[in-house]
Design a protein around this motif. Sequence first.
Motif, PDB file in Angstrom:
ATOM      1  N   GLU A 109       0.649  -1.317   0.055  1.00 25.52           N
ATOM      2  CA  GLU A 109      -0.029  -0.079   0.141  1.00 25.52           C
ATOM      3  C   GLU A 109       0.729   1.257  -0.075  1.00 25.52           C
ATOM      4  O   GLU A 109       0.468   2.431  -0.589  1.00 25.52           O
ATOM      5  N   GLN A 110       2.012   1.212   0.825  1.00 26.97           N
ATOM      6  CA  GLN A 110       2.813   2.408   0.721  1.00 26.97           C
ATOM      7  C   GLN A 110       3.317   2.847  -0.406  1.00 26.97           C
ATOM      8  O   GLN A 110       3.313   3.969  -1.034  1.00 26.97           O
ATOM      9  N   THR A 111       3.722   1.902  -1.307  1.00 27.61           N
ATOM     10  CA  THR A 111       4.214   2.135  -2.693  1.00 27.61           C
ATOM     11  C   THR A 111       3.106   2.425  -3.642  1.00 27.61           C
ATOM     12  O   THR A 111       3.390   3.329  -4.315  1.00 27.61           O
ATOM     13  N   HIS A 145       0.468   4.094  -2.795  1.00 24.31           N
ATOM     14  CA  HIS A 145       0.312   5.477  -2.751  1.00 24.31           C
ATOM     15  C   HIS A 145       1.092   6.729  -3.066  1.00 24.31           C
ATOM     16  O   HIS A 145       0.874   7.535  -3.531  1.00 24.31           O
ATOM     17  N   ALA A 146       2.441   6.122  -2.987  1.00 24.76           N
ATOM     18  CA  ALA A 146       3.803   6.922  -3.540  1.00 24.76           C
ATOM     19  C   ALA A 146       3.631   7.145  -5.071  1.00 24.76           C
ATOM     20  O   ALA A 146       3.725   8.348  -5.457  1.00 24.76           O
ATOM     21  N   ASP A 154      12.145   0.644   9.041  1.00 23.35           N
ATOM     22  CA  ASP A 154      11.430   2.063   8.715  1.00 23.35           C
ATOM     23  C   ASP A 154      11.761   2.297   7.546  1.00 23.35           C
ATOM     24  O   ASP A 154      12.620   1.652   6.537  1.00 23.35           O
ATOM     25  N   SER A 155      11.168   3.460   6.965  1.00 20.74           N
ATOM     26  CA  SER A 155      11.292   4.034   5.534  1.00 20.74           C
ATOM     27  C   SER A 155      12.631   4.012   5.054  1.00 20.74           C
ATOM     28  O   SER A 155      12.847   4.119   3.800  1.00 20.74           O
ATOM     29  N   ARG A 169      14.276   0.552   4.360  1.00 19.65           N
ATOM     30  CA  ARG A 169      13.705   0.160   3.154  1.00 19.65           C
ATOM     31  C   ARG A 169      14.241   1.075   1.930  1.00 19.65           C
ATOM     32  O   ARG A 169      14.560  -0.009   1.019  1.00 19.65           O
TER      33      ARG A 169
END
Length: 194
Positions: free
Chosen positions: A47-49, A51-52, A138-139, A142
Amino acid sequence: MTSLADTIDALLPQTQCARCGYDACRPYAQALAAGACDLNRCPPGGEQTIHALASLLGRPARALDPECGQAPPPQRAWINPAACIGCTKCIQACPVDAIVGTGKRLHGVIAQECNGCGLCVAPCPVDCIHLLPQPVEDSKRRAARAAINRRRHDARQRRLAARTAAPPPALAGPSPDVQTALARARELLAARRA
């Protein structure tokens, strides 16, 4: 100058898992930049990718495409030393050269280099490779890991391309040391026969 594909590629986790339907992260980034595919095809990015990518491309975020599979937890490969037969199929499958070994010998995973893609699991004929859960990073970590994965994948691709592009030069004949050894062996054989 950074292209749109470069910017997209920088957002991807660089697992090179091909779950998106492309051979690696870079071809997926190029297809996204060209508008040839949707932005919800990266299970490791989750989901993080998504949204980015949606923010970057000005497109609506969508749920992960179920055809690509579920978002995996952080994981790392481990080879059971009691079961490994040294077939090298896992080495050939690893997109970041994180598995070491040689034919008919035990293989091992370089833990800090494994990206958790899981591509080594299916080719193993004895099912000795297991994906072990890892702590969530953490980001910042990553992003650092993605950069390392990209460099290792690119280095592997260059190495494989160089191997297929230029066949090794043909030997002009035995080296002088070999010729000397052969001549001496012939002399000894002739002396024994006489």
